[in-house]
Design a protein around this motif. Sequence first.
Motif, short mmCIF file in Angstrom:
data_model
loop_
_atom_site.label_atom_id
_atom_site.label_comp_id
_atom_site.label_asym_id
_atom_site.label_seq_id
_atom_site.Cartn_x
_atom_site.Cartn_y
_atom_site.Cartn_z
N LYS A 217 -1.38 -11.41 5.97
CA LYS A 217 -2.62 -11.52 5.79
C LYS A 217 -3.36 -12.02 4.33
O LYS A 217 -2.59 -12.05 3.40
CB LYS A 217 -3.56 -10.06 5.97
CG LYS A 217 -3.26 -9.52 7.43
CD LYS A 217 -3.64 -8.02 7.42
CE LYS A 217 -4.02 -7.58 8.70
NZ LYS A 217 -4.93 -7.86 9.40
N VAL A 220 -9.12 -9.42 4.56
CA VAL A 220 -9.46 -8.21 5.27
C VAL A 220 -10.19 -8.69 6.60
O VAL A 220 -11.08 -9.45 6.34
CB VAL A 220 -10.20 -7.00 4.91
CG1 VAL A 220 -10.69 -6.01 5.68
CG2 VAL A 220 -9.47 -6.44 3.49
N ASP A 296 -5.32 -3.90 11.85
CA ASP A 296 -6.13 -3.26 10.49
C ASP A 296 -5.44 -2.47 9.74
O ASP A 296 -5.56 -2.07 8.41
CB ASP A 296 -7.48 -3.13 10.56
CG ASP A 296 -8.41 -4.06 11.28
OD1 ASP A 296 -8.50 -5.07 10.65
OD2 ASP A 296 -8.80 -3.94 12.52
N GLY A 323 1.13 -7.45 4.77
CA GLY A 323 -0.15 -7.03 4.15
C GLY A 323 -1.15 -5.89 4.85
O GLY A 323 -2.07 -5.47 4.30
N VAL A 324 -0.27 -5.30 5.94
CA VAL A 324 -1.19 -4.07 6.59
C VAL A 324 -1.05 -2.73 5.88
O VAL A 324 0.19 -2.19 5.54
CB VAL A 324 -0.34 -4.14 7.99
CG1 VAL A 324 -0.89 -2.95 8.77
CG2 VAL A 324 -0.71 -5.46 8.76
N ASP A 361 -10.11 -1.21 2.44
CA ASP A 361 -9.12 -2.11 2.31
C ASP A 361 -9.67 -3.38 1.65
O ASP A 361 -11.00 -3.75 1.83
CB ASP A 361 -8.18 -2.46 3.47
CG ASP A 361 -7.19 -3.22 3.39
OD1 ASP A 361 -6.55 -3.04 2.17
OD2 ASP A 361 -6.55 -3.74 4.19
N LYS A 363 -8.61 -7.50 -0.48
CA LYS A 363 -7.61 -8.73 -0.90
C LYS A 363 -6.44 -8.12 -1.98
O LYS A 363 -5.28 -8.53 -1.64
CB LYS A 363 -8.41 -9.96 -1.26
CG LYS A 363 -9.23 -10.48 -0.23
CD LYS A 363 -9.37 -12.00 -0.84
CE LYS A 363 -10.60 -12.68 0.12
NZ LYS A 363 -11.09 -14.02 -0.56
N ILE A 366 -4.02 -5.92 -0.25
CA ILE A 366 -3.22 -6.67 0.69
C ILE A 366 -2.01 -7.40 -0.23
O ILE A 366 -0.81 -7.28 0.26
CB ILE A 366 -3.91 -7.50 1.38
CG1 ILE A 366 -4.91 -6.92 2.40
CG2 ILE A 366 -3.05 -8.79 2.22
CD1 ILE A 366 -5.82 -7.78 3.04
N LYS A 367 -2.40 -8.07 -1.34
CA LYS A 367 -1.48 -8.84 -2.11
C LYS A 367 -0.34 -7.80 -2.65
O LYS A 367 0.70 -8.11 -2.75
CB LYS A 367 -2.23 -9.54 -3.31
CG LYS A 367 -2.87 -10.71 -2.71
CD LYS A 367 -3.53 -11.45 -4.12
CE LYS A 367 -4.34 -12.76 -3.58
NZ LYS A 367 -4.88 -13.46 -4.73
N ARG A 369 0.74 -4.92 -1.68
CA ARG A 369 1.51 -4.56 -0.60
C ARG A 369 2.79 -5.57 -0.30
O ARG A 369 3.80 -5.31 0.07
CB ARG A 369 0.85 -4.24 0.82
CG ARG A 369 -0.27 -3.14 0.76
CD ARG A 369 -0.67 -2.92 2.02
NE ARG A 369 -2.16 -1.89 1.94
CZ ARG A 369 -3.10 -2.44 2.32
NH1 ARG A 369 -3.63 -3.50 2.40
NH2 ARG A 369 -4.27 -1.49 1.94
#
Length: 403
Positions: A217, A220, A296, A323-324, A361, A363, A366-367, A369
């Motif tokens: 991802k 979001v 998500d 990225g979850v 959640d 950006k 996500i990065k 993770r």
Amino acid sequence: MMKGKNIICISQTTWHGEFTKSTVQLLSLLAEHNKIVFVEYPFTLKDVVMSLLGKQKAQVSRMLGLKNRLKDEKTENGAVVKHLVMPPVLPIDFIENKSIFKTLFGINTYLYKRQLLKVIKKQSLTNPIILTAYNPMYGLPMIGQLKEFLNVYYCYDGMDTRRHKSRIFNIEKEFCTKVDGIITTSDFLNSEKKIFNKNSFVVKNGVDYDLFAPFAKTTVSKHTNTKKIGYIGTLDQRFDIDMVEHAVKELPNVTFEFTGYLLNKAIVERLSKYPNVSFFGPIKANEVPKLLAKYDLGIIPYLMNEVNKNIYPLKINEYLAVGVPVVMSAFANLTDFENIVNVADTKDQFKQHIINVLKNDNKSLIKERIAFAKQNSWDGRAKEFGQILEQFYKDKAQEKSLT
């Protein structure tokens, strides 16, 4: 990276299958520089009959020797693993009488050993490393029988009684004391095994990062009213139905999808009555990243009990690699992930973590993770694994030189 060794893996699983197996991942990478023989768990005569009747799948023609029992399997990285299917053995796990079981199991181990010695001779496997992957039942009677240089136990889960009954606990304990070294997948397992063998080390599970990275991802998802939660993996007795049902019931506007082998029918019986729940059959390993990327949030809702304390779940790094975000129950002490996933002690906390993660959640998370998962690639794990095997080998060589 370890090079030039002969490794025979006495496995508890098959090579192929819809879900990722740590043994297969590690051996595929070790096969680049070493000769690997992967021995499938031996099917029984009952499995042959059931397969002929179309009620299950087993490689009957190879089991019966009508086709070559040993064949080459090309790995994803272009290496070759020798894949061995054993002759069928007697179905004896149900037998309670110790003397009868011992006699019949002796027949099984004779068939097993004879087949392995044939392969060792034909393939010129001098001084092999015997790597027993979660199969002490057959690993123990093979010690000292295969002209091996080294015996190593790879343990990726706690023992249970489903296949071999309670006898497996004493067998595994004895096996731990007799092998040259042990490699486990979790700190908890390692602490257990060190009691019986001080030469015990940890190599945790990883992720095929290159497979997952293209589906990672970048932001979001914009749909705010139809958030989707996923679980991919075996649906078995480890699954905490109460915890999940509470979340499903309390969050009717959130969709829950469960994908994998259904081994515990109570899960479907309890959860399928809710309109926001869907179940899907197992998918192939290379299809997992694309499916995960549409979620998500990913959940790992295992029961908090003595057996599950052993687990380092493969899926945790897979969720993170795309990225979850992950919400899981506090089934194991996975300190590596304490700042990257959300852990719940109660069903209310599990639900609340879901609400908070879906709401907050972003950006940056996500990065974070994805970067975390990249550090846990199978390439890195295979190097660790090979280094430990190499050290075991050197220690054994030194030990032999002194005797």
